[in-house]
Structure formats: C-alpha cells, structure tokens
Scaffold this active site. Sequence first.
Site, PDB file in Angstrom:
ATOM      1  N   GLN A 109       1.894  64.256  37.357  1.00  0.00           N
ATOM      2  CA  GLN A 109       0.949  64.651  38.634  1.00  0.00           C
ATOM      3  C   GLN A 109       1.758  63.786  39.732  1.00  0.00           C
ATOM      4  OE1 GLN A 109      -2.420  62.080  37.028  1.00  0.00           O
ATOM      5  NE2 GLN A 109      -3.571  63.936  37.358  1.00  0.00           N
ATOM      6  N   GLU A 120      14.959  60.694  38.202  1.00  0.00           N
ATOM      7  CA  GLU A 120      14.658  60.295  36.800  1.00  0.00           C
ATOM      8  C   GLU A 120      15.419  60.151  35.629  1.00  0.00           C
ATOM      9  OE1 GLU A 120      10.906  61.819  33.812  1.00  0.00           O
ATOM     10  OE2 GLU A 120      11.627  63.094  35.587  1.00  0.00           O
ATOM     11  N   ARG A 228      -4.262  58.797  45.431  1.00  0.00           N
ATOM     12  CA  ARG A 228      -4.106  58.428  43.957  1.00  0.00           C
ATOM     13  C   ARG A 228      -4.814  57.039  43.853  1.00  0.00           C
ATOM     14  NH1 ARG A 228      -3.418  62.962  41.491  1.00  0.00           N
ATOM     15  NH2 ARG A 228      -1.441  64.024  42.323  1.00  0.00           N
TER      16      ARG A 228
END
Length: 309
Positions: A109, A120, A228
């Site tokens: 998301q 990452e 968010r």
Amino acid sequence: MPVTPEQQAEIDALRAQPRQTLRAVSEGMEAHLYKAIPVLDHGFVRVIDYMGDDAAICQAARVSYGKGTKSVQNDEGLIRYLMRHWHSTPFEMCEVKLHVKLPVFVARQWIRHRTANVNEYSARYSILDREFYIPEPSQLAAQSVVNNQGRGAALTADESARVLEILKGDAARTYDHYEEMISDTSPDGGAKQGLARELARMNLPANIYTQWYWKVDLHNLFHFLRLRADAHAQYEIRVYADAICKVVADWVPAAYGAFEDYRMGGAVLSAKGLECLRRMLKGEAVTQETSGMSKGEWREFEGVLNDPA
C-alpha cells in the site's frame, strides 16, 4: 520485538556521538533522531536523517539569504498562507529519511506513494526473519457492507480465535518450508542443493516483515499523511502514519499545525456542495433529491457537515 538488543545498542551509540554542524537544526527532530518508535507487533519507524525546518520553508518562499526568518509570527503566518493556497514547492525544501520495518502487505500500500526514494531489504541477498504480523483480536472484522475496501463489524470471539489460529499456523508452516527449501542440509543430515533465496521467498505470506529506507520531501509526506492518517485508512498503515505525524509535529511545528488545520481538519466541497451549503445557510431545506448530487456524493456531503471526525 520491534528492536533487537543489537539494534538498540547501535541507536544508543549513534545518539551518544553528537556532531557540530552549520546546518539548520530542528531541536524537536533532534530528539527523535535514530530512535525507534514501535508500531504493530514487530514494526517500527525511526528517523535516520532530515533536512530543513520551518524557517527553511519561509526562506524558500521568500527566496532570501540566511535564515529567512522575519519573526516567528510572520513565519507562521506565511506558512499558513502557503498551505491555504496550495503553494507546495516551499514545503519540498524539507526532507526526511526514515527507516521503517513493516509487513509486506502494508509496504505494498505504502509504495503506491511514488514520490519518494526507497531502498528495501533484499530477500534475494539475505534471509528474512521469522517475524509475522498477527493482528490483535480487536482488529479482526468482517467485510464492510458499505465500503468494498474496508472493514465492518468485529468478528465474534470464537471466529476471531479460529482466524488467529489459521494466520499463526500458515505463517509458521510457510516459514518452515522456506527454511527447508534454502537449506543445504537434508533432514537426515546429508548435503543437498538449497533453492536460491530469490525463489524460496515466493512462498512466504504477505504478513511477513520487511524493512526499507524511505526518503521523502515534506510536501509529499503531507500528502501521504493526509491519506494514510485518515480515519478511513486501513488500520495497519494508519498506525505508521500516526507515528510519523508525531515526529513531523515536533520537526516543523508551524507547518504541521497548518497541515492539521487546512488538510486533516478541513474539507473540500464541490461546486454543487458549496451551492447546497449556501442554500442551507439561507434557511432552505435541501435534500439529496433537490441537491443535484448522486446518493454517494450526498452521503459524503452529509459526512462533511455532520461527522465530528
């Protein structure tokens, strides 16, 4: 456990080595630097680096030299003007780099916000830890009958217990298989070929934890937080946004105050919605049928007028 003893020792060592600098420094952000803020059962957010402060936003807006500060009151007024009139580029002069540990399904998301720099943890190079997000029973709910992408009523205690057993069992089983596939030792102790890590990871569930460095400017961070940290956002990403909100409020208090007022606490009305509001203020009883709005638009309009949140 969100932070291992080794990670905590590294954080303590970094915070024990202050350095002199000529850069603008936010005392509020300095208090957060390197510290891990726990989120969910194994996750965290921590600030690795940052650039700029409230004065940097004003400096950019005025395109001036030095600090760019006339006075605290003038700076706050300017920042509120910029936020109110959607002048975004001065806010881009502030940046923050975060280290985030989060479940993979939350990361998927999060990565939809493409206006950031991301690196990452590599499951091709390294072995993922046996850490999975397992929700609290209070967070287990049925599908909403109103919102196709949201939760509805909470599950019963018996149903929650059944779901939790499935989640825990599946996570343990898939990780056991992951370890078995990458191992170069067979069950009987002999040698065998282990599967490449880049292939073995495909069987892991979306609730396993990953980590990344995420660098973003303040304008795009505000956009992320507006979506968010909203009450309608999925809980598992909202708690990360809430943690970041607290950091940003200490980093750039004037900018965050304006953001909280105009974006988080404010509302945007369509031309039809604004016309309906004007009619209501004149005493007219406006209904969905006389508003010119669809049922969905009218429901959202009523929510703006009546929802305290």
